[in-house]
Design a protein around this motif. Structure first.
Motif, PDB file in Angstrom:
ATOM      1  N   TRP A  54      -4.108  -4.625   7.553  1.00  0.00           N
ATOM      2  CA  TRP A  54      -3.097  -4.306   8.749  1.00  0.00           C
ATOM      3  C   TRP A  54      -2.941  -4.398  10.085  1.00  0.00           C
ATOM      4  N   ASP A  55      -2.538  -5.414  10.604  1.00  0.00           N
ATOM      5  CA  ASP A  55      -2.588  -6.003  12.628  1.00  0.00           C
ATOM      6  C   ASP A  55      -1.868  -4.664  12.800  1.00  0.00           C
ATOM      7  N   PRO A  56      -1.785  -3.521  13.518  1.00  0.00           N
ATOM      8  CA  PRO A  56      -0.682  -2.968  13.718  1.00  0.00           C
ATOM      9  C   PRO A  56       0.201  -3.398  15.416  1.00  0.00           C
ATOM     10  N   ALA A  57      -0.814  -3.896  15.978  1.00  0.00           N
ATOM     11  CA  ALA A  57      -0.513  -5.053  16.962  1.00  0.00           C
ATOM     12  C   ALA A  57       1.087  -6.051  17.229  1.00  0.00           C
ATOM     13  N   THR A  58       1.027  -6.030  15.481  1.00  0.00           N
ATOM     14  CA  THR A  58       2.297  -7.542  15.545  1.00  0.00           C
ATOM     15  C   THR A  58       2.687  -6.515  13.817  1.00  0.00           C
ATOM     16  N   GLU A  59       2.437  -5.646  13.303  1.00  0.00           N
ATOM     17  CA  GLU A  59       2.748  -4.935  12.186  1.00  0.00           C
ATOM     18  C   GLU A  59       3.354  -3.260  13.384  1.00  0.00           C
ATOM     19  N   VAL A  60       4.266  -3.555  14.289  1.00  0.00           N
ATOM     20  CA  VAL A  60       4.571  -1.929  14.430  1.00  0.00           C
ATOM     21  C   VAL A  60       5.142  -1.170  13.377  1.00  0.00           C
ATOM     22  N   HIS A  61       6.153  -2.294  12.285  1.00  0.00           N
ATOM     23  CA  HIS A  61       6.717  -1.485  11.403  1.00  0.00           C
ATOM     24  C   HIS A  61       5.204  -0.267  10.681  1.00  0.00           C
ATOM     25  N   GLY A  62       4.843  -0.601   9.964  1.00  0.00           N
ATOM     26  CA  GLY A  62       3.883   0.292   9.857  1.00  0.00           C
ATOM     27  C   GLY A  62       3.857   1.758  10.450  1.00  0.00           C
ATOM     28  N   TYR A  63       3.665   1.864  11.621  1.00  0.00           N
ATOM     29  CA  TYR A  63       3.754   3.310  11.419  1.00  0.00           C
ATOM     30  C   TYR A  63       4.455   4.192  11.223  1.00  0.00           C
ATOM     31  N   ALA A  64       5.464   2.938  11.277  1.00  0.00           N
ATOM     32  CA  ALA A  64       6.936   4.275  10.569  1.00  0.00           C
ATOM     33  C   ALA A  64       6.490   4.648   8.953  1.00  0.00           C
ATOM     34  N   VAL A  68       2.688   6.855   4.634  1.00  0.00           N
ATOM     35  CA  VAL A  68       1.260   6.412   4.357  1.00  0.00           C
ATOM     36  C   VAL A  68       1.030   6.738   6.175  1.00  0.00           C
ATOM     37  N   ILE A  69       0.890   6.097   7.052  1.00  0.00           N
ATOM     38  CA  ILE A  69       0.381   5.794   8.245  1.00  0.00           C
ATOM     39  C   ILE A  69       0.875   7.078   9.036  1.00  0.00           C
ATOM     40  N   ARG A  70       2.023   7.273   8.534  1.00  0.00           N
ATOM     41  CA  ARG A  70       2.780   8.946   9.390  1.00  0.00           C
ATOM     42  C   ARG A  70       1.756   9.837   8.588  1.00  0.00           C
ATOM     43  N   ASP A  71       1.292  10.339   8.093  1.00  0.00           N
ATOM     44  CA  ASP A  71       1.346  11.105   7.305  1.00  0.00           C
ATOM     45  C   ASP A  71      -0.623  11.006   7.639  1.00  0.00           C
ATOM     46  N   ILE A  82      -8.584  -6.452  13.206  1.00  0.00           N
ATOM     47  CA  ILE A  82      -7.680  -6.664  11.899  1.00  0.00           C
ATOM     48  C   ILE A  82      -8.205  -5.255  11.277  1.00  0.00           C
ATOM     49  N   VAL A  83      -7.242  -3.990  10.890  1.00  0.00           N
ATOM     50  CA  VAL A  83      -7.351  -2.796  10.265  1.00  0.00           C
ATOM     51  C   VAL A  83      -7.707  -3.027   9.194  1.00  0.00           C
ATOM     52  N   GLU A  84      -8.633  -2.754   8.699  1.00  0.00           N
ATOM     53  CA  GLU A  84      -8.878  -2.605   7.190  1.00  0.00           C
ATOM     54  C   GLU A  84      -8.408  -1.209   6.446  1.00  0.00           C
ATOM     55  N   THR A  85      -7.109  -1.377   6.123  1.00  0.00           N
ATOM     56  CA  THR A  85      -6.587   0.239   5.739  1.00  0.00           C
ATOM     57  C   THR A  85      -6.711   0.355   3.262  1.00  0.00           C
ATOM     58  N   THR A  86      -7.310   1.342   3.791  1.00  0.00           N
ATOM     59  CA  THR A  86      -7.839   1.680   1.964  1.00  0.00           C
ATOM     60  C   THR A  86      -7.313   2.891   1.536  1.00  0.00           C
ATOM     61  N   LEU A  87      -6.253   3.536   0.924  1.00  0.00           N
ATOM     62  CA  LEU A  87      -5.913   4.574  -0.225  1.00  0.00           C
ATOM     63  C   LEU A  87      -7.142   5.020  -1.194  1.00  0.00           C
ATOM     64  N   LEU A 126       0.444  -1.681  -0.173  1.00  0.00           N
ATOM     65  CA  LEU A 126       0.434   0.242  -0.030  1.00  0.00           C
ATOM     66  C   LEU A 126       1.000   1.661   0.244  1.00  0.00           C
ATOM     67  N   GLN A 127       2.142   1.280   0.404  1.00  0.00           N
ATOM     68  CA  GLN A 127       2.878   2.380   0.618  1.00  0.00           C
ATOM     69  C   GLN A 127       2.936   2.447  -0.661  1.00  0.00           C
ATOM     70  N   THR A 128       3.546   1.808  -1.519  1.00  0.00           N
ATOM     71  CA  THR A 128       4.457   1.373  -2.703  1.00  0.00           C
ATOM     72  C   THR A 128       3.045   2.227  -3.553  1.00  0.00           C
TER      73      THR A 128
END
Length: 128
Positions: free
Chosen positions: A103-113, A116-119, A82-87, A54-56
């Motif tokens: 996206w599972d923020p609890a197990t994929e904490v790298h997503g916060y970095a 797309v998520i920071r913005d 889970i968190v449904e993440t839609t662009l 999704l970031q790509t």
């Protein structure tokens, strides 16, 4: 002597307008022609594998991100949150398209970095 064409051969394999739109959308999003279409995808709604994919897409075309908590059910009846993440992005001359992933923020904490998520958390993820 006249030859008859068998009925199955009369069926056309010409692409429909929906199929052609799907090809244009996937091309505008930057997907290769071999992008696997997931269950539930449409011409303007595409599912990607993970938050990095999704970031790509976000890097290529920008858009507006929405996050929605959902409960999914596995084939054995087990449920999980889970968190449904839609662009959502406007592809000029093509269509408005949605690109979705879970996206599972609890197990994929790298997503916060990821930008797309920071913005999203700082400014509503509007870019492009």
């Amino acid at each position: 002597m006249q030859h008859r064409i068998p009925a199955p051969a009369l069926l056309t394999s010409r692409p429909t307008a929906r199929t052609l739109l799907g090809v244009k959308v996937r091309k505008a999003l930057g997907f290769p022609g071999t992008h696997t279409i997931q269950h539930g995808d449409t011409a303007t709604h595409v599912t990607v594998w993970d938050i990095h994919s999704l970031q790509t897409v976000y890097d290529r075309v920008g858009g507006t991100l929405t996050l929605a908590p959902v409960t999914r059910t596995l084939s054995d009846g087990t449920t999980y949150n889970i968190v449904e993440t839609t662009l959502t992005t406007r592809l000029p001359g093509v269509a408005t398209a949605c690109v979705t992933t879970d996206w599972d923020p609890a197990t994929e904490v790298h997503g916060y970095a990821l930008p797309v998520i920071r913005d999203y958390t700082t400014a509503g993820a509007r870019r492009g």
